[in-house]
Design a protein around this motif. Structure first.
Motif, PDB file in Angstrom:
ATOM      1  N   LEU A  69     111.102  35.201  20.213  1.00 11.33           N
ATOM      2  CA  LEU A  69     111.774  36.068  19.226  1.00 11.33           C
ATOM      3  C   LEU A  69     113.195  36.443  19.664  1.00 11.33           C
ATOM      4  O   LEU A  69     114.033  36.792  18.833  1.00 11.33           O
ATOM      5  N   PRO A 111     102.332  38.698  24.112  1.00 11.08           N
ATOM      6  CA  PRO A 111     102.566  37.901  25.313  1.00 11.08           C
ATOM      7  C   PRO A 111     104.067  37.649  25.537  1.00 11.08           C
ATOM      8  O   PRO A 111     104.831  37.504  24.570  1.00 11.08           O
ATOM      9  N   ILE A 142     102.282  46.774  14.662  1.00 12.67           N
ATOM     10  CA  ILE A 142     102.323  45.510  13.918  1.00 12.67           C
ATOM     11  C   ILE A 142     101.474  44.452  14.613  1.00 12.67           C
ATOM     12  O   ILE A 142     101.645  44.184  15.801  1.00 12.67           O
ATOM     13  N   ILE A 199      91.511  44.938  32.138  1.00  9.96           N
ATOM     14  CA  ILE A 199      91.583  45.985  31.102  1.00  9.96           C
ATOM     15  C   ILE A 199      92.314  47.204  31.658  1.00  9.96           C
ATOM     16  O   ILE A 199      93.187  47.788  31.000  1.00  9.96           O
ATOM     17  N   GLY A 235      92.512  44.417  18.669  1.00 10.03           N
ATOM     18  CA  GLY A 235      91.637  44.170  19.828  1.00 10.03           C
ATOM     19  C   GLY A 235      92.026  42.936  20.620  1.00 10.03           C
ATOM     20  O   GLY A 235      91.624  42.789  21.769  1.00 10.03           O
ATOM     21  N   GLY A 261      96.671  46.347  24.777  1.00  9.24           N
ATOM     22  CA  GLY A 261      97.942  46.925  25.241  1.00  9.24           C
ATOM     23  C   GLY A 261      98.636  47.693  24.125  1.00  9.24           C
ATOM     24  O   GLY A 261      99.066  48.845  24.310  1.00  9.24           O
ATOM     25  N   GLY A 262      98.740  47.087  22.945  1.00 12.11           N
ATOM     26  CA  GLY A 262      99.427  47.728  21.813  1.00 12.11           C
ATOM     27  C   GLY A 262      98.671  48.955  21.328  1.00 12.11           C
ATOM     28  O   GLY A 262      99.274  49.999  21.028  1.00 12.11           O
ATOM     29  N   ASN A 265     105.706  34.898  23.575  1.00 15.64           N
ATOM     30  CA  ASN A 265     105.965  35.175  22.148  1.00 15.64           C
ATOM     31  C   ASN A 265     107.228  36.015  21.993  1.00 15.64           C
ATOM     32  O   ASN A 265     108.048  35.764  21.109  1.00 15.64           O
TER      33      ASN A 265
HETATM   34  C1  LIG Z   1      87.751  35.141  28.514  1.00 21.89           C
HETATM   35  C2  LIG Z   1      88.313  36.427  29.055  1.00 21.89           C
HETATM   36  C3  LIG Z   1      87.530  37.229  29.868  1.00 21.89           C
HETATM   37  C4  LIG Z   1      88.039  38.424  30.375  1.00 21.89           C
HETATM   38  N1  LIG Z   1      87.235  39.242  31.134  1.00 21.89           N
HETATM   39  C5  LIG Z   1      87.684  40.441  31.559  1.00 21.89           C
HETATM   40  C6  LIG Z   1      86.803  41.362  32.185  1.00 21.89           C
HETATM   41  O1  LIG Z   1      85.605  41.122  32.310  1.00 21.89           O
HETATM   42  N2  LIG Z   1      87.321  42.557  32.606  1.00 21.89           N
HETATM   43  C7  LIG Z   1      88.640  42.889  32.419  1.00 21.89           C
HETATM   44  O2  LIG Z   1      89.056  43.980  32.859  1.00 21.89           O
HETATM   45  N3  LIG Z   1      89.493  42.051  31.784  1.00 21.89           N
HETATM   46  C8  LIG Z   1      89.050  40.846  31.338  1.00 21.89           C
HETATM   47  N4  LIG Z   1      89.884  40.005  30.626  1.00 21.89           N
HETATM   48  C9  LIG Z   1      91.293  40.374  30.443  1.00 21.89           C
HETATM   49  C10 LIG Z   1      91.584  41.297  29.248  1.00 21.89           C
HETATM   50  O3  LIG Z   1      90.651  41.132  28.239  1.00 21.89           O
HETATM   51  C11 LIG Z   1      92.969  40.976  28.697  1.00 21.89           C
HETATM   52  O4  LIG Z   1      93.926  40.912  29.720  1.00 21.89           O
HETATM   53  C12 LIG Z   1      93.445  42.016  27.666  1.00 21.89           C
HETATM   54  O5  LIG Z   1      92.497  42.132  26.635  1.00 21.89           O
HETATM   55  C13 LIG Z   1      94.810  41.589  27.128  1.00 21.89           C
HETATM   56  O6  LIG Z   1      95.284  42.541  26.203  1.00 21.89           O
HETATM   57  P1  LIG Z   1      96.767  42.475  25.636  1.00 21.89           P
HETATM   58  O7  LIG Z   1      96.895  43.541  24.627  1.00 21.89           O
HETATM   59  O8  LIG Z   1      97.734  42.451  26.756  1.00 21.89           O
HETATM   60  O9  LIG Z   1      96.904  41.034  24.968  1.00 21.89           O
HETATM   61  P2  LIG Z   1      96.230  40.371  23.689  1.00 21.89           P
HETATM   62  O10 LIG Z   1      94.801  40.657  23.625  1.00 21.89           O
HETATM   63  O11 LIG Z   1      96.683  38.942  23.747  1.00 21.89           O
HETATM   64  O12 LIG Z   1      96.960  41.091  22.458  1.00 21.89           O
HETATM   65  C14 LIG Z   1      98.225  40.716  21.977  1.00 21.89           C
HETATM   66  C15 LIG Z   1      98.229  40.863  20.472  1.00 21.89           C
HETATM   67  O13 LIG Z   1      99.532  40.571  19.982  1.00 21.89           O
HETATM   68  C16 LIG Z   1      99.409  39.860  18.763  1.00 21.89           C
HETATM   69  N5  LIG Z   1     100.658  39.115  18.568  1.00 21.89           N
HETATM   70  C17 LIG Z   1     101.151  38.092  19.307  1.00 21.89           C
HETATM   71  N6  LIG Z   1     102.344  37.679  18.821  1.00 21.89           N
HETATM   72  C18 LIG Z   1     102.623  38.468  17.756  1.00 21.89           C
HETATM   73  C19 LIG Z   1     103.721  38.549  16.828  1.00 21.89           C
HETATM   74  N7  LIG Z   1     104.782  37.731  16.906  1.00 21.89           N
HETATM   75  N8  LIG Z   1     103.664  39.494  15.855  1.00 21.89           N
HETATM   76  C20 LIG Z   1     102.610  40.352  15.750  1.00 21.89           C
HETATM   77  N9  LIG Z   1     101.556  40.320  16.600  1.00 21.89           N
HETATM   78  C21 LIG Z   1     101.557  39.394  17.591  1.00 21.89           C
HETATM   79  C22 LIG Z   1      98.185  38.976  18.977  1.00 21.89           C
HETATM   80  O14 LIG Z   1      97.610  38.568  17.745  1.00 21.89           O
HETATM   81  C23 LIG Z   1      97.271  39.900  19.777  1.00 21.89           C
HETATM   82  O15 LIG Z   1      96.388  40.635  18.948  1.00 21.89           O
HETATM   83  C24 LIG Z   1      89.386  38.807  30.080  1.00 21.89           C
HETATM   84  C25 LIG Z   1      90.173  37.999  29.253  1.00 21.89           C
HETATM   85  C26 LIG Z   1      89.644  36.828  28.725  1.00 21.89           C
HETATM   86  C27 LIG Z   1      90.507  36.004  27.822  1.00 21.89           C
END
Ligand SMILES: Cc1cc2nc3c(=O)[nH]c(=O)nc-3n(C[C@H](O)[C@H](O)[C@H](O)COP(=O)(O)OP(=O)(O)OC[C@H]3O[C@@H](n4cnc5c(N)ncnc54)[C@H](O)[C@@H]3O)c2cc1C
Length: 470
Positions: free
Chosen positions: A295, A288, A31, A453, A38, A11-12, A291
């Motif tokens: 804050l 999330p 950040i 994704i 990733g 997302g970021g 989180n």
């Molecule tokens: C096991 C599994 C299988 C999946 N399979 C599929 C699939 O086959 N197909 C599909 O489309 N989707 C799938 N998904 C869903 C998809 O991968 C996720 O929804 C997506 O990657 C989430 O991305 P995000 O950026 O929202 O969150 P995240 O990946 O959680 O990223 C958030 C980031 O914020 C950082 N962060 C948190 N708090 C702070 C803070 N206070 N300060 C700085 N940084 C911070 C974290 O370290 C993290 O890097 C799957 C997910 C999982 C877990």
């Protein structure tokens, strides 16, 4: 003009990418608390070329959000890295359900709907016809399980929808919001009285709307891609996004957890774990909801309360297994386990059926826990325990007795959000609060608009558009 994106998951990264495209001259900081970008997308490439995915493994090309991701993939020059699975492939057509102690193939054709196929006690078409008779119930929202039980009957809720929800978000269908996850079907009942009537109406509207396709979207449609991945796994996408934003001078700060935050009318100040203080005139939060809620607890307790309660994240144990021989008898995408079976496993993905290895062999991913993680494994199971459980399940369900040549166990704590009944309303409350208080922030990521994704990338694009039109 300075902007900050908080969170370096998909997302970021996508938000930072879209921001650099919209306004190249601004200062942009991304950040991330961990040492890599990733988030949950992580591919472990083995020395023998086997792809062990820790998180996501496939992407759907369909729908508006699917097309948007394909456009992004094309923009990032990843077209030649794609490995598609076409609709005619058995792994695209076949999905198995483990129920009543054995494996069953779900119907994949119209003909299949008319046949009585276990675990169902009557042909699926009769369950579907139930929708025409079932009375409309006016509700704000309800669980997917209740909705399906009402409209199609208990067997569809137990053997189709409950395992499906395990596959989507490792969740309990009795808690997940139908309005959020199956919005169209929910609206059909509310608007037209039944899903079938809604579908007929929608079909006539849809056939009038033809959109021009081009590039990779057109190629995916023409070649009938069902799902796709990349030669070196799904992490290819966030790695390419990272490269792209670095080229565009985004200031990427790894190992920098945001530990507190103050939001003013026209600026946001972030305090990082390395004592750095960053001030920007706009924040896109891609961490999330929980989180972010923590804050904001001091400064905006009401908003923080809504954010903290929006989604609960469940944990999943992911066990990758590689066997020397070809052990899968019926090629399929994989199997899902009906929660009624009360097994610790949610499902098994047949990776080597979807994307076979040149020199043969079987690669599987066993997903375990989810909503029931603590019930089966307690708070802190060892990797050895999880591997043993996974191997036992594979033995019981798939009759695979071989010893794997490679295995990898990962415990993903609080990785998948649960969009429980009322999610939509809670989300509206949060967005209204931000709008009414004119806070210079927008939200994206899997806590809000969907877990896939495609959903996450779309949410990042919308967050950037909100900022642009502010
Ligand atoms: C096991 C599994 C299988 C999946 N399979 C599929 C699939 O086959 N197909 C599909 O489309 N989707 C799938 N998904 C869903 C998809 O991968 C996720 O929804 C997506 O990657 C989430 O991305 P995000 O950026 O929202 O969150 P995240 O990946 O959680 O990223 C958030 C980031 O914020 C950082 N962060 C948190 N708090 C702070 C803070 N206070 N300060 C700085 N940084 C911070 C974290 O370290 C993290 O890097 C799957 C997910 C999982 C877990």
């Amino acid at each position: 003009m300075s902007k900050v994106v908080l969170g370096g998951g998909l997302g970021g990264l996508a938000a930072a990418h879209y921001l650099t495209k919209k306004a190249a001259t601004q200062t942009l900081t991304l950040i991330e608390s961990s040492s890599r970008t990733g988030g949950w997308i992580k591919t472990n490439l083995q020395e023998n070329g086997t792809v062990f995915e820790q998180g996501p493994r496939t992407i759907r090309p369909r729908g508006e959000a699917g097309s948007n991701t394909l456009e992004l993939v094309e923009e990032l020059n990843l077209t030649d890295q794609i490995v598609p699975l076409v609709s005619s492939h058995p792994a695209a057509q076949n999905r198995m359900i483990y129920a009543n102690g054995s494996l069953h193939l779900l119907p994949s054709s119209l003909f299949g709907l008319f046949k009585k196929q276990e675990p169902f006690t009557r042909p699926l078409v009769l369950h579907l016809l139930n929708d025409l008779k079932a009375k409309k119930k006016s509700v704000q929202d309800e669980s997917i399980y209740e909705f399906v039980d009402r409209r199609f009957g208990r067997e569809v809720a137990d053997y189709l929808i409950s395992p499906l929800i395990c596959g989507i978000c490792a969740g309990n269908a009795q808690e997940i919001s139908v309005k959020f996850l199956m919005r169209k079907l929910f609206e059909y009942e509310q608007q037209y009285g039944s899903i079938s009537k809604g579908m007929v109406q929608n079909f006539s509207l849809k056939s009038k709307k033809a959109t021009a396709l081009n590039g990779l979207v057109l190629k995916a449609k023409k070649e009938k891609w069902n799902i796709y991945s990349f030669i070196s796994g799904c992490e290819t996408l966030p790695l390419a996004l990272k490269e792209s934003i670095l080229k565009n001078n985004v200031n990427l700060k790894l190992n920098s957890e945001c530990t507190s935050m103050t939001i003013g009318q026209n600026n946001v100040t972030l305090h990082l774990s390395n004592k750095e203080v960053i001030t920007a005139d706009y924040l896109i939060s891609a961490i999330p909801a929980r989180n972010l809620g923590m804050l904001l607890q001091k400064q905006y307790p009401d908003l923080a309360h809504s954010l903290l309660n929006l989604v609960k994240n469940v944990s999943v144990a992911v066990v990758n297994l590689e066997f020397k021989n070809d052990l899968i008898i019926n090629s399929a995408f994989g199997l899902l386990v009906a929660p009624k079976e009360e097994l610790p496993v949610l499902g098994v993905i047949y990776d080597s059926c979807c994307f076979p290895k040149e020199n043969g062999g079987t690669v599987l991913t066993v997903m375990m826990g989810g909503y029931w993680f603590e019930k089966y494994f307690g708070k802190n199971p060892s990797e050895k325990t999880l591997l043993d459980v996974a191997l036992n399940q594979v033995k019981q369900i798939l009759s695979i007795h071989d010893i794997p040549v490679k295995s990898k166990v990962n415990i993903l704590h609080h990785c998948l959000p649960q969009y429980v009944v009322g999610h939509d309303d809670h989300l509206n409350e949060i967005n209204n609060y931000i709008k009414t208080h004119q806070l210079p922030i927008s939200l994206c990521g899997s806590s809000y608009y969907g877990v896939g994704i495609n959903d996450v990338i779309m949410s990042a694009k919308s967050a950037v558009n909100k900022l642009i039109f502010r």
